[in-house]
Design an enzyme around this catalytic site. Sequence first.
Site, PDB file in Angstrom:
ATOM      1  N   MET A  95     -36.142 -16.923 -28.095  1.00 50.66           N
ATOM      2  CA  MET A  95     -37.021 -16.119 -28.929  1.00 50.66           C
ATOM      3  C   MET A  95     -36.784 -16.286 -30.429  1.00 50.66           C
ATOM      4  O   MET A  95     -37.145 -15.418 -31.224  1.00 50.66           O
ATOM      5  CB  MET A  95     -36.894 -14.638 -28.552  1.00 50.66           C
ATOM      6  N   HIS A 114     -44.784 -21.384 -22.571  1.00 52.23           N
ATOM      7  CA  HIS A 114     -45.409 -20.287 -23.316  1.00 52.23           C
ATOM      8  C   HIS A 114     -46.333 -19.512 -22.378  1.00 52.23           C
ATOM      9  O   HIS A 114     -47.103 -20.124 -21.625  1.00 52.23           O
ATOM     10  CB  HIS A 114     -46.211 -20.856 -24.484  1.00 52.23           C
ATOM     11  N   ALA A 178     -46.458 -17.918 -11.924  1.00 56.03           N
ATOM     12  CA  ALA A 178     -47.003 -19.246 -12.215  1.00 56.03           C
ATOM     13  C   ALA A 178     -46.035 -20.054 -13.071  1.00 56.03           C
ATOM     14  O   ALA A 178     -45.852 -21.261 -12.857  1.00 56.03           O
ATOM     15  CB  ALA A 178     -48.357 -19.104 -12.917  1.00 56.03           C
TER      16      ALA A 178
END
Length: 238
Positions: A95, A114, A178
């Site tokens: 981050m 992302h 995912a």
Amino acid sequence: MSTLTKKRVAILISGRGSNMSALLAAAADPDYPAEIVGVVSDKADAAGLGIAAARGVPAQAIARADHASKDAHDAAIDAALTKLDAEIVALAGYMRLLTAPFVEKWQGRMINIHPALLPSLKGLDTHRRALEAGMRVHGCTVHFVTPEMDDGPIIAQAAVPVMLGDDEDALAARVLKAEHRLYPKALRLVAEGKVRMQGGRAVFSGLAEDPAGEASSLFSPGALRDAVDLEALARFTP
């Protein structure tokens, strides 16, 4: 015994490292073309450090507060990666923005995941912003890292639907499933040399073109199948 020559991969994290765990699980397969040789966090209390250490992977914190400048901090991280003989760097929930000299040194060998379908929704709070925009499709992207945030050449993406009644947590959980499928597939392509960064683009070669082959993993419909309730998706689809 496998004679596969594996690429040495180091992972940068800032927190729990769930995508790190997905990469570690993939790398446990003897036929996977990458080995995870170390994990580095910019936060000493990152939960992912303990997870990596428990799996026998060298893990260390290099905290920003312990360094006089951002450049000095990135130099310390670079020294750790060099000591690990890392060939590829995978950002997994790291981050902190990296300095241009660091990125330029590792450019073409550093990838990031992302939680959005780039080039849309760069930056933070992607799930909230997707809901506020009324988007019906959301997802995740693996890309090469360049000096500009979330702007590097795209390697692979996975799309998931935004379901009626979703809140931020529900959508984030669907996207995360995912991510966990997509990132190991993308790292495999990079480690095998089937995708490279050239001229500011992702260049692919040697991919299997059949419906179940590697080319299909660039979109990864399997990630969608595993990430949603198919009956609910059928009700959603006109």
